[in-house]
Design an enzyme around this catalytic site. Structure first.
Site, PDB file in Angstrom:
ATOM      1  N   ALA A  68       0.901  -1.294  -0.059  1.00  0.00           N
ATOM      2  CA  ALA A  68       0.108  -0.023  -0.239  1.00  0.00           C
ATOM      3  C   ALA A  68       0.802   1.355   0.118  1.00  0.00           C
ATOM      4  CB  ALA A  68      -0.869   0.043   1.039  1.00  0.00           C
ATOM      5  N   THR A  69       1.939   1.224   0.597  1.00  0.00           N
ATOM      6  CA  THR A  69       2.923   2.504   0.727  1.00  0.00           C
ATOM      7  C   THR A  69       3.262   2.833  -0.933  1.00  0.00           C
ATOM      8  OG1 THR A  69       3.847   1.845   2.796  1.00  0.00           O
ATOM      9  CG2 THR A  69       4.916   3.258   1.452  1.00  0.00           C
ATOM     10  N   ASN A 141      -5.967   3.326  11.050  1.00  0.00           N
ATOM     11  CA  ASN A 141      -5.292   2.097  11.359  1.00  0.00           C
ATOM     12  C   ASN A 141      -5.215   2.125  12.903  1.00  0.00           C
ATOM     13  OD1 ASN A 141      -3.550   4.444  10.594  1.00  0.00           O
ATOM     14  ND2 ASN A 141      -1.690   3.004  11.165  1.00  0.00           N
ATOM     15  N   GLN A 169      -7.281  -0.833   5.899  1.00  0.00           N
ATOM     16  CA  GLN A 169      -7.917  -1.627   6.982  1.00  0.00           C
ATOM     17  C   GLN A 169      -9.163  -1.737   6.929  1.00  0.00           C
ATOM     18  OE1 GLN A 169      -6.368  -2.158   9.766  1.00  0.00           O
ATOM     19  NE2 GLN A 169      -4.124  -1.280   9.359  1.00  0.00           N
ATOM     20  N   SER A 186      -3.767  -3.592   0.720  1.00  0.00           N
ATOM     21  CA  SER A 186      -2.545  -4.298   0.991  1.00  0.00           C
ATOM     22  C   SER A 186      -3.050  -6.050   1.415  1.00  0.00           C
ATOM     23  CB  SER A 186      -1.865  -3.697   2.211  1.00  0.00           C
ATOM     24  OG  SER A 186      -0.609  -4.424   2.641  1.00  0.00           O
ATOM     25  N   HIS A 188      -1.426  -7.942   3.139  1.00  0.00           N
ATOM     26  CA  HIS A 188      -1.160  -8.578   4.816  1.00  0.00           C
ATOM     27  C   HIS A 188      -2.171  -8.113   5.786  1.00  0.00           C
ATOM     28  CE1 HIS A 188       1.255  -5.521   6.811  1.00  0.00           C
ATOM     29  NE2 HIS A 188       1.236  -4.985   5.602  1.00  0.00           N
ATOM     30  N   THR A 223       8.860  -6.983 -12.346  1.00  0.00           N
ATOM     31  CA  THR A 223       8.445  -8.217 -12.349  1.00  0.00           C
ATOM     32  C   THR A 223       7.355  -8.775 -11.065  1.00  0.00           C
ATOM     33  OG1 THR A 223      10.228  -8.880 -13.479  1.00  0.00           O
ATOM     34  CG2 THR A 223       9.119 -10.778 -12.620  1.00  0.00           C
ATOM     35  N   CYS A 305       3.950   1.302  12.504  1.00  0.00           N
ATOM     36  CA  CYS A 305       4.847   1.836  11.440  1.00  0.00           C
ATOM     37  C   CYS A 305       5.687   3.043  12.313  1.00  0.00           C
ATOM     38  CB  CYS A 305       4.002   2.343  10.388  1.00  0.00           C
ATOM     39  SG  CYS A 305       3.014   1.380   9.529  1.00  0.00           S
TER      40      CYS A 305
END
Length: 361
Positions: A68-69, A141, A169, A186, A188, A223, A305
């Protein structure tokens, strides 16, 4: 270990792990190669892309990213015009906005109220002055607060502003307004693997590339990993299939937590929130000591974070907490794989350790 840190990352779904293994062990072809195994890898990626897109608005395309970043950076840096965002946004947004400001781009950061939600009247006034892009988080978050995004998006649309939604989230849990133009997600955070995310881009919206060198994703170079894409796809499919069951389970866990944490103060709105996130404080609490005394319970002292930075949470400061109260706050996150017994035991350990601090030595 009792895991209560779902906002930092979620456990990998066993189904996602099993789906990834063949692509890690045996089917190692480059998905951008015209060879037969390369085409097979590409086909698996396209299935995953459809699975991820099923939880996003229609009329756009999913571009896989490293997370996501990257997706947020691309959306912000690849767009034009002034930026409007919110003081409680993730650092991936706020730090990128500051970098854009340093380069001469105009930006406005809207304040939030003590409940963590922005004032729509203020947002209307600022958007009415003209803006190129509005960046807003769906579910915070750190404190779990849900912003009034449908109303905010409609206001932006009236003024011709494109909307970037940070849905990291909320993806699969809280509805994403169909009028959004860009959506960052994201894997994860939804029981998928780390190292992969996506940016959903509405048809007709164009962004300048963030990465150059191959254009494998039509605007994004690099890739792709078939294993990560497949894992993300399966995780997304499970989010869709288990949406109601997961929501009911999280609701039961929230009720238990609210009952057992009656002596704590909730940070953020008690009503406009996602119930898998509970951010609470207790006057005079030494959070570092608490975490040391509860080594077998995983939870956070604010955003993962920012952990280790020594800085007070910018989100807790944005809702008006003094440093002392912000530093006496902890975040507990739970979800699909948290059992009621685990949560009960974890909460009891945290509460007992907190109570012990209040007892004179």
């Amino acid at each position: 270990m009792i895991y209560l840190d779902y906002q930092a990352t979620t456990p990998l779904a066993p189904e996602a792990f099993d789906a990834m293994v063949p692509w890690l062990r045996d089917q190692f072809a480059n998905p951008h190669s015209p060879s037969r195994p390369g085409r097979a890898a590409r086909a698996a990626i396209e299935v995953a892309r459809e699975q991820v897109a099923a939880l996003l608005p229609p009329g756009g395309r999913v571009v896989f990213t490293s997370g996501a970043t990257e997706a947020l950076n691309w959306a912000l840096k690849g767009s034009t015009g002034s930026i409007v965002t919110i003081a409680s946004e993730h650092a991936a947004v706020l730090d990128t906005v500051r970098a854009e400001q340093a380069g001469g781009r105009e930006a406005t950061v809207l304040p939030v109220r003590p409940d963590g939600r922005l004032d729509l009247w203020v947002a209307h006034r600022v958007l009415g002055q003209g803006a190129g892009l509005l960046a807003a988080m769906l579910v915070n978050n750190e404190i779990g607060v849900v912003q009034p995004l449908p109303e905010l998006v409609r206001a932006a649309k009236r003024h011709g502003t494109i909307v970037l939604c940070d849905a990291v989230q909320g993806y699969g849990r809280v509805p994403i307004p169909a009028e959004c133009d860009l959506v960052a997600i994201s894997a994860h955070k939804v029981h998928g693997p780390k190292g992969i995310g996506a940016l959903w881009i509405r048809d007709g919206v164009s962004l300048e590339p963030l990465l150059h060198g191959g254009d494998q994703e039509g605007g994004r170079s690099g890739t792709l990993s078939p294993a990560l894409c497949v894992g993300f796809g399966v995780a997304a499919r499970l989010m869709a299939e288990r949406r109601e069951a997961d929501a009911a389970h999280v609701g039961r866990l929230w009720d238990m937590a609210a009952e057992r944490l009656a002596g704590w103060t909730l940070n953020g709105s008690a009503t406009d929130r996602y119930h898998g996130n509970i951010n609470i404080r207790r006057g005079g609490l030494d959070v570092n000591r608490l975490m040391s005394d509860c080594r077998d319970v995983a939870f956070s002292a604010g955003s993962a974070c920012a952990s280790g930075s020594g800085r007070t949470s910018h989100v807790l400061k944005a809702i008006g907490l003094l440093d002392a109260d912000a530093r006496a706050s902890v975040r507990l996150g739970f979800g699909r794989y948290t059992t009621e017994a685990e949560l009960r035991e974890g909460l009891d350990k945290i509460t007992a350790a907190a109570n012990a601090q209040a007892v004179p030595a």
